[in-house]
Design a protein around this motif. Structure first.
Motif, PDB file in Angstrom:
ATOM      1  N   ASN A 243      70.465   3.332  52.822  1.00 24.19           N
ATOM      2  CA  ASN A 243      69.102   2.937  53.151  1.00 24.19           C
ATOM      3  C   ASN A 243      69.091   1.555  53.790  1.00 24.19           C
ATOM      4  O   ASN A 243      68.400   1.320  54.809  1.00 24.19           O
ATOM      5  CB  ASN A 243      68.252   2.956  51.885  1.00 24.19           C
ATOM      6  CG  ASN A 243      66.777   2.729  52.172  1.00 24.19           C
ATOM      7  OD1 ASN A 243      66.161   3.495  52.908  1.00 24.19           O
ATOM      8  ND2 ASN A 243      66.211   1.670  51.596  1.00 24.19           N
ATOM      9  N   ASN A 244      69.860   0.613  53.196  1.00 26.42           N
ATOM     10  CA  ASN A 244      69.909  -0.744  53.758  1.00 26.42           C
ATOM     11  C   ASN A 244      70.511  -0.733  55.158  1.00 26.42           C
ATOM     12  O   ASN A 244      70.005  -1.402  56.080  1.00 26.42           O
ATOM     13  CB  ASN A 244      70.736  -1.653  52.845  1.00 26.42           C
ATOM     14  CG  ASN A 244      70.020  -1.945  51.532  1.00 26.42           C
ATOM     15  OD1 ASN A 244      68.794  -1.890  51.480  1.00 26.42           O
ATOM     16  ND2 ASN A 244      70.783  -2.257  50.489  1.00 26.42           N
ATOM     17  N   ILE A 245      71.603   0.046  55.304  1.00 26.32           N
ATOM     18  CA  ILE A 245      72.247   0.116  56.624  1.00 26.32           C
ATOM     19  C   ILE A 245      71.298   0.764  57.635  1.00 26.32           C
ATOM     20  O   ILE A 245      71.160   0.313  58.783  1.00 26.32           O
ATOM     21  CB  ILE A 245      73.575   0.892  56.547  1.00 26.32           C
ATOM     22  CG1 ILE A 245      74.574   0.159  55.655  1.00 26.32           C
ATOM     23  CG2 ILE A 245      74.156   1.110  57.944  1.00 26.32           C
ATOM     24  CD1 ILE A 245      75.839   0.936  55.362  1.00 26.32           C
ATOM     25  N   GLY A 246      70.628   1.839  57.226  1.00 27.09           N
ATOM     26  CA  GLY A 246      69.708   2.542  58.123  1.00 27.09           C
ATOM     27  C   GLY A 246      68.558   1.660  58.565  1.00 27.09           C
ATOM     28  O   GLY A 246      68.152   1.685  59.736  1.00 27.09           O
ATOM     29  N   LYS A 257      69.802  10.904  55.717  1.00 28.09           N
ATOM     30  CA  LYS A 257      70.849  11.125  54.713  1.00 28.09           C
ATOM     31  C   LYS A 257      70.480  10.449  53.390  1.00 28.09           C
ATOM     32  O   LYS A 257      70.793  10.951  52.313  1.00 28.09           O
ATOM     33  CB  LYS A 257      72.194  10.610  55.228  1.00 28.09           C
ATOM     34  CG  LYS A 257      72.809  11.496  56.305  1.00 28.09           C
ATOM     35  CD  LYS A 257      74.205  11.010  56.673  1.00 28.09           C
ATOM     36  CE  LYS A 257      74.857  11.969  57.658  1.00 28.09           C
ATOM     37  NZ  LYS A 257      76.225  11.528  58.029  1.00 28.09           N
ATOM     38  N   THR A 258      69.831   9.292  53.500  1.00 24.20           N
ATOM     39  CA  THR A 258      69.389   8.604  52.285  1.00 24.20           C
ATOM     40  C   THR A 258      68.426   9.471  51.496  1.00 24.20           C
ATOM     41  O   THR A 258      68.545   9.624  50.269  1.00 24.20           O
ATOM     42  CB  THR A 258      68.698   7.281  52.653  1.00 24.20           C
ATOM     43  OG1 THR A 258      69.640   6.421  53.275  1.00 24.20           O
ATOM     44  CG2 THR A 258      68.145   6.599  51.413  1.00 24.20           C
ATOM     45  N   ARG A 259      67.463  10.070  52.207  1.00 24.47           N
ATOM     46  CA  ARG A 259      66.494  10.932  51.527  1.00 24.47           C
ATOM     47  C   ARG A 259      67.186  12.154  50.903  1.00 24.47           C
ATOM     48  O   ARG A 259      66.842  12.582  49.799  1.00 24.47           O
ATOM     49  CB  ARG A 259      65.411  11.359  52.509  1.00 24.47           C
ATOM     50  CG  ARG A 259      64.456  10.233  52.896  1.00 24.47           C
ATOM     51  CD  ARG A 259      63.241  10.759  53.642  1.00 24.47           C
ATOM     52  NE  ARG A 259      63.611  11.297  54.953  1.00 24.47           N
ATOM     53  CZ  ARG A 259      63.683  10.567  56.070  1.00 24.47           C
ATOM     54  NH1 ARG A 259      63.405   9.260  56.030  1.00 24.47           N
ATOM     55  NH2 ARG A 259      64.012  11.131  57.224  1.00 24.47           N
ATOM     56  N   GLN A 260      68.175  12.709  51.619  1.00 21.87           N
ATOM     57  CA  GLN A 260      68.908  13.856  51.083  1.00 21.87           C
ATOM     58  C   GLN A 260      69.663  13.482  49.804  1.00 21.87           C
ATOM     59  O   GLN A 260      69.662  14.235  48.819  1.00 21.87           O
ATOM     60  CB  GLN A 260      69.887  14.387  52.130  1.00 21.87           C
ATOM     61  CG  GLN A 260      69.237  15.043  53.328  1.00 21.87           C
ATOM     62  CD  GLN A 260      70.244  15.416  54.397  1.00 21.87           C
ATOM     63  OE1 GLN A 260      71.455  15.299  54.195  1.00 21.87           O
ATOM     64  NE2 GLN A 260      69.751  15.852  55.555  1.00 21.87           N
ATOM     65  N   LEU A 261      70.320  12.333  49.820  1.00 16.18           N
ATOM     66  CA  LEU A 261      71.051  11.882  48.627  1.00 16.18           C
ATOM     67  C   LEU A 261      70.114  11.663  47.450  1.00 16.18           C
ATOM     68  O   LEU A 261      70.407  12.052  46.306  1.00 16.18           O
ATOM     69  CB  LEU A 261      71.817  10.593  48.935  1.00 16.18           C
ATOM     70  CG  LEU A 261      73.244  10.739  49.449  1.00 16.18           C
ATOM     71  CD1 LEU A 261      73.821   9.366  49.773  1.00 16.18           C
ATOM     72  CD2 LEU A 261      74.135  11.450  48.431  1.00 16.18           C
ATOM     73  N   LYS A 262      68.973  11.033  47.701  1.00 16.78           N
ATOM     74  CA  LYS A 262      68.010  10.795  46.635  1.00 16.78           C
ATOM     75  C   LYS A 262      67.507  12.117  46.054  1.00 16.78           C
ATOM     76  O   LYS A 262      67.347  12.267  44.840  1.00 16.78           O
ATOM     77  CB  LYS A 262      66.839   9.964  47.146  1.00 16.78           C
ATOM     78  CG  LYS A 262      67.165   8.496  47.367  1.00 16.78           C
ATOM     79  CD  LYS A 262      65.923   7.741  47.835  1.00 16.78           C
ATOM     80  CE  LYS A 262      66.216   6.262  47.994  1.00 16.78           C
ATOM     81  NZ  LYS A 262      65.033   5.506  48.488  1.00 16.78           N
ATOM     82  N   ARG A 263      67.257  13.092  46.962  1.00 13.84           N
ATOM     83  CA  ARG A 263      66.769  14.395  46.503  1.00 13.84           C
ATOM     84  C   ARG A 263      67.832  15.102  45.648  1.00 13.84           C
ATOM     85  O   ARG A 263      67.532  15.663  44.604  1.00 13.84           O
ATOM     86  CB  ARG A 263      66.381  15.249  47.699  1.00 13.84           C
ATOM     87  CG  ARG A 263      65.749  16.587  47.298  1.00 13.84           C
ATOM     88  CD  ARG A 263      65.056  17.268  48.469  1.00 13.84           C
ATOM     89  NE  ARG A 263      65.980  17.499  49.572  1.00 13.84           N
ATOM     90  CZ  ARG A 263      65.949  16.810  50.730  1.00 13.84           C
ATOM     91  NH1 ARG A 263      65.042  15.879  50.941  1.00 13.84           N
ATOM     92  NH2 ARG A 263      66.831  17.086  51.691  1.00 13.84           N
ATOM     93  N   ARG A 264      69.086  15.034  46.083  1.00 16.66           N
ATOM     94  CA  ARG A 264      70.171  15.651  45.307  1.00 16.66           C
ATOM     95  C   ARG A 264      70.324  14.961  43.958  1.00 16.66           C
ATOM     96  O   ARG A 264      70.557  15.614  42.923  1.00 16.66           O
ATOM     97  CB  ARG A 264      71.485  15.576  46.082  1.00 16.66           C
ATOM     98  CG  ARG A 264      71.560  16.562  47.249  1.00 16.66           C
ATOM     99  CD  ARG A 264      72.811  16.321  48.068  1.00 16.66           C
ATOM    100  NE  ARG A 264      74.020  16.369  47.238  1.00 16.66           N
ATOM    101  CZ  ARG A 264      75.200  15.876  47.612  1.00 16.66           C
ATOM    102  NH1 ARG A 264      75.327  15.274  48.793  1.00 16.66           N
ATOM    103  NH2 ARG A 264      76.248  15.983  46.821  1.00 16.66           N
ATOM    104  N   ALA A 265      70.184  13.629  43.953  1.00 18.78           N
ATOM    105  CA  ALA A 265      70.288  12.891  42.683  1.00 18.78           C
ATOM    106  C   ALA A 265      69.161  13.282  41.742  1.00 18.78           C
ATOM    107  O   ALA A 265      69.379  13.477  40.527  1.00 18.78           O
ATOM    108  CB  ALA A 265      70.268  11.386  42.944  1.00 18.78           C
ATOM    109  N   ASP A 266      67.942  13.412  42.299  1.00 20.20           N
ATOM    110  CA  ASP A 266      66.801  13.810  41.470  1.00 20.20           C
ATOM    111  C   ASP A 266      67.002  15.208  40.884  1.00 20.20           C
ATOM    112  O   ASP A 266      66.717  15.461  39.708  1.00 20.20           O
ATOM    113  CB  ASP A 266      65.512  13.774  42.285  1.00 20.20           C
ATOM    114  CG  ASP A 266      65.075  12.356  42.637  1.00 20.20           C
ATOM    115  OD1 ASP A 266      65.571  11.418  41.973  1.00 20.20           O
ATOM    116  OD2 ASP A 266      64.269  12.206  43.578  1.00 20.20           O
ATOM    117  N   GLU A 267      67.508  16.127  41.726  1.00 18.32           N
ATOM    118  CA  GLU A 267      67.716  17.502  41.269  1.00 18.32           C
ATOM    119  C   GLU A 267      68.791  17.564  40.187  1.00 18.32           C
ATOM    120  O   GLU A 267      68.638  18.279  39.199  1.00 18.32           O
ATOM    121  CB  GLU A 267      68.112  18.386  42.455  1.00 18.32           C
ATOM    122  CG  GLU A 267      66.976  18.616  43.449  1.00 18.32           C
ATOM    123  CD  GLU A 267      67.450  19.305  44.713  1.00 18.32           C
ATOM    124  OE1 GLU A 267      68.694  19.441  44.881  1.00 18.32           O
ATOM    125  OE2 GLU A 267      66.590  19.683  45.546  1.00 18.32           O
TER     126      GLU A 267
END
Length: 507
Positions: A243-246, A257-267
């Protein structure tokens, strides 16, 4: 043949007892039902017999299924009825005259004494009542027997008789039995259901190997949960970096990709299942004050007698030393409780020259009936007065022992058997004894409580003389064994020969 099937069964009585319970029972299954006190075992049996509706889920019974149910306590409406009539009434009306002989056969199968068969059920001891109710449940030739704590009030001889009786049932008769007797569960079952608020588990094994499998499953689930949480943390750290790099680079791809990672972590976090934690019924802890004497108690050929003076046995010359955990073995009537009472009286100051206790001995005593806990006293009052404990500390101690706030100021007589047993253990701990006299200490304790008491007694240099019919408890705790037989007391290396003889005594 499937006799009964449960799908997503759940019961809530104030709080959830169990949920999402699914399993099928086949003809011939012998299922042990295991849970802590108050966790739904009796409730589940009532659901199976149809006297209680589950909160959710469904129960499917095979057409024409005949169920025999033996509850923990004899129903009040049966207590005034003669034993033989109770059984006769279970037969179809048109068969009672011609099939009366089946009553005698059922009573014979459980060794019910002839002189008891015409008496009202309420005049019999708890053990005899239990056997009569078993005979009553079996005479109607059920396809399924539901037995709630069937070993309650039974000595080893009658537990052995019960095990033989269960083994002799027709092979297609299924049995579900709730019990805290681990050795009995091992002998009488081939499947085990561990009933839990969530994720109840069934194993095609008797209790001991099933318990090992359950512990392994719990450990694997705990490890998996820990790995899942670590993976969640790692994903969130990676997402934060991306997120910081983006943001700094203005890259929409990195932000996606940040949003995808967060979603996978939440799931993953939502699906991670924590390890099972038993809702403890209260801690069992003991305490021991130190003593450095060589012998706590000396028995100089003490005579143990009945109240009318009849000699039961003589002890010979015996010593009880620090660290001795002596189990007293003997059939009913041999004099085990009489010896416990004689030691209790002598330690309390009665003049008994043949029983001598060291002046540094501090006694902790729990009787079989827990008579040291007055029914009309309150748990809070007893702890405050007996041990000079203030109001709030007493409430904390009682809560820790499993006595909830609304029971702490009510009469002790209104407590359940398990709560009374835990209150007795708390009183013992606060007395800080260095020697325990325990008469059937596992009565009313669930398996969790039994294991906690075992751990406390075997830790350090705890010293005790105890009586118990619980084979698993005796094997775990005892390091010396005194046996009473043929009017004498003698030491044996282990309890196994006695167990075998006692279990065959009614045969």
């Amino acid at each position: 043949m499937t006799l009964i099937t449960l799908r997503n069964l759940g019961v809530t009585l104030g709080a959830p007892l169990f949920s999402e319970l699914s399993f099928s029972l086949m003809a011939g299954d012998r299922l042990g039902l295991v849970a802590a006190n108050g966790r739904g075992k009796s409730t589940l049996l009532r659901c199976l017999v149809g006297s209680l509706d589950p909160s959710v889920g469904e129960i499917t019974r095979s057409r024409g299924l005949r169920i025999g149910h033996v509850e923990q306590d004899a129903p009040a409406q049966l207590l005034d009825q003669p034993v033989d009539q109770l059984l006769l009434d279970q037969l179809p009306a048109d068969q009672r005259e011609s099939e009366h002989w089946r009553v005698e056969v059922a009573l014979d199968s459980l060794a019910i004494l002839e002189e008891l068969r015409r008496r009202p059920l309420g005049q019999l001891s708890g053990g005899w009542q239990r056997l009569v109710l078993l005979a009553r449940a079996s005479i109607a030739e059920p396809d399924l027997l539901l037995l709630d704590e069937p070993t309650n009030h039974l000595d080893l001889a009658r537990i052995g008789l019960l095990e033989s009786w269960l083994a002799a049932l027709p092979r297609d008769v299924a049995v579900i039995l709730s019990s805290h007797d681990r050795a009995f569960l091992d002998a009488a079952t081939n499947r085990t259901l561990f009933l839990r608020q969530e994720r109840s588990q069934v194993f095609a094994l008797p209790y001991s190997p099933a318990r090992a499998a359950l512990d392994e499953s719990d450990a694997a689930m705990a490890a998996r949960h820990e790995r899942d949480l670590k993976a969640v943390q790692q994903m969130r750290r990676q997402a934060a970096k991306l997120n910081n790099i983006g943001i700094n680079s203005g890259s929409d791809l990195l932000l996606s990709k940040t949003r995808q990672l967060k979603r996978r972590a939440d799931e993953l976090e939502a699906s991670a299942r924590p390890a099972h934690r038993e809702r403890t019924a209260g801690a069992i802890r003991l305490a021991s004050s130190a003593t450095h004497v060589r012998a706590l108690v000396e028995l100089d050929d003490a005579a143990v007698e009945t109240p009318d003076g009849r000699l039961l046995f003589r002890t010979g010359k015996r010593w009880i030393s620090p660290g001795d955990r002596i189990v007293l073995l003997g059939l009913n009537g041999a004099g085990k409780s009489r010896l416990i009472n004689a030691l209790h009286a002598a330690i309390r100051g009665d003049d008994r020259p043949a029983i001598r206790a060291t002046p540094s001995l501090v006694l902790g005593h729990a009787s079989q009936s827990l008579s040291e806990l007055p029914d009309d006293d309150t748990p809070h009052g007893l702890i405050c007065r007996r041990f000079d404990v203030g109001d709030q500390p007493a409430r904390g101690l009682l809560a820790g022992a499993g006595i909830v706030i609304d029971r702490q100021t009510g009469p002790i007589g209104a407590l359940s058997g398990g709560q009374r047993a835990r209150l007795a253990m708390l009183a013992l701990r606060l007395a800080r004894p260095n020697f325990y006299l325990l008469d059937e200490p596992t009565n009313h304790l669930d398996i969790e409580g039994q294991e906690a008491l075992e751990a406390e007694l075997t830790a350090g240099e705890t010293s005790c003389l105890l009586v118990s019919h619980d084979r698993s408890f005796v094997r775990a705790v005892g390091n010396r064994f005194w046996r009473i037989d043929k009017r004498r007391l003698f030491e044996v290396d282990d309890p196994e020969a006695f167990f075998q003889e006692a279990m065959e005594a009614e045969g």
